[in-house]
Scaffold this active site. Structure first.
Site, short mmCIF file in Angstrom:
data_model
loop_
_atom_site.label_atom_id
_atom_site.label_comp_id
_atom_site.label_asym_id
_atom_site.label_seq_id
_atom_site.Cartn_x
_atom_site.Cartn_y
_atom_site.Cartn_z
N ASP A 228 0.82 -1.21 0.00
CA ASP A 228 0.00 0.00 0.00
C ASP A 228 0.86 1.25 0.00
O ASP A 228 1.89 1.31 0.67
CB ASP A 228 -0.90 -0.01 1.24
CG ASP A 228 -2.01 1.02 1.16
OD1 ASP A 228 -2.66 1.10 0.10
OD2 ASP A 228 -2.23 1.73 2.16
N GLU B 53 0.81 -0.10 -4.83
CA GLU B 53 -0.13 0.97 -5.17
C GLU B 53 0.63 2.31 -5.12
O GLU B 53 0.97 2.81 -4.06
CB GLU B 53 -1.30 1.01 -4.19
CG GLU B 53 -2.31 2.07 -4.54
CD GLU B 53 -2.97 2.71 -3.32
OE1 GLU B 53 -4.17 2.96 -3.38
OE2 GLU B 53 -2.26 2.98 -2.32
N HIS C 136 5.24 6.57 -0.51
CA HIS C 136 5.60 7.21 0.76
C HIS C 136 6.74 6.49 1.47
O HIS C 136 7.11 6.87 2.57
CB HIS C 136 4.38 7.26 1.68
CG HIS C 136 3.24 8.06 1.11
ND1 HIS C 136 3.34 9.39 0.81
CD2 HIS C 136 1.97 7.68 0.76
CE1 HIS C 136 2.19 9.83 0.32
NE2 HIS C 136 1.34 8.82 0.27
#
Length: 266
Positions: free
Chosen positions: A8, A38, A12
């Site tokens: 996920d 993702e 980041h």
């Protein structure tokens, strides 16, 4: 006991972390398990850069393709279907593209709301399930429906999945030569009995595509697996067939044995 990893919000977290993590997990398990990340961005350049930085250790969800589907569903007949795969991961790096139509984040009321309109969803699923490129991902709500949001399941989605599993094999030829009516064929292969199909769809008026199934198919009849048309298409002596589709509709043409199998096991 895991079969794969979904990672996920990878943008980041540092490139090196995932590159090393996946190498160690695969070494520990002794198998090259798949992984998909993702990275929510429509900029194809960023997606390609990320894949290069992680040394192709994972695939990525094709966010750009999702937004092409969304924009096409909003524009209707004003969208040029010849451009549906422009600037997408599945076109530029198909071996690392996980294609999808919608997901939990794109639903109504979510932060990334961009839900593909109902009328276009069968088209979009045909484009990820019945083509050679990419690894398709089916959204739970589209397959089962969502009573909490009064969301219906996508018509014929189960049938499209069966068509992919049993009949969407062989060489692919595209007929993306009209802004409103596009099609493609899969010629089938010897490993999958009765495989091979022709797909035609329109976002405006109905039409047809003259498409090449192969000289070995001469005299054979193909039938619309989605039951929009009842009359078969007969392949001529040159190996071509004129495959129709109705207004704002989708048809998938298969061999007679494939049609009977789909009916019996529906």
């Amino acid at each position: 006991g895991i079969d794969g990893l979904r990672l996920d919000a990878v943008k980041h977290i540092s490139f090196s972390f995932y590159k090393e993590l996946l190498q160690k997990v695969r070494a520990e398990l002794g198998t090259d398990i798949p992984a998909v990340g993702e990275y929510w961005n429509t900029d194809l350049g960023r997606l390609l850069y990320y894949l290069d930085e992680v040394n192709q250790e994972m695939s990525l969800f094709d966010v750009a393709l999702h937004y092409n589907f969304f924009n096409a569903s909003q524009a209707g007949r004003d969208y040029d279907l010849r451009q549906i795969f422009d600037n997408t991961l599945v076109r530029e790096r198909p071996e690392h593209a996980v294609t999808f139509v919608d997901n939990h984040d794109t639903q109504f009321g979510q932060s990334l709301q961009s839900f593909v309109s109902d009328w276009f969803k069968p088209f979009a699923y045909a484009m990820i399930l019945l083509r050679a490129e990419g690894v398709p991902c089916v959204f739970y709500t589209d397959y089962y429906g969502n009573p909490a949001q009064n969301r219906p399941l996508v018509p014929n989605l189960g049938k499209l999945i069966k068509l992919r599993c049993k009949y969407a094999y062989g060489d692919q030829t595209d007929y993306f030569d009209d802004p409103h009516v596009i099609g493609w064929v899969r010629t089938g292969d010897s490993e999958h009995p009765d495989s091979g199909l022709a797909v035609v769809l329109s976002n405006a008026e109905g039409g047809s595509k003259r498409m090449f199934m192969g000289r070995e198919c001469a005299g054979e009849s193909f039938y619309d697996a989605l039951s929009v048309f009842q009359e078969p298409v007969c392949i001529d002596q040159e190996g071509f067939g004129d495959f129709p589709t109705a207004e704002r509709n989708l048809s998938v043409w298969v061999r007679k044995n494939a049609l009977e199998d789909l009916i019996v096991n529906e």
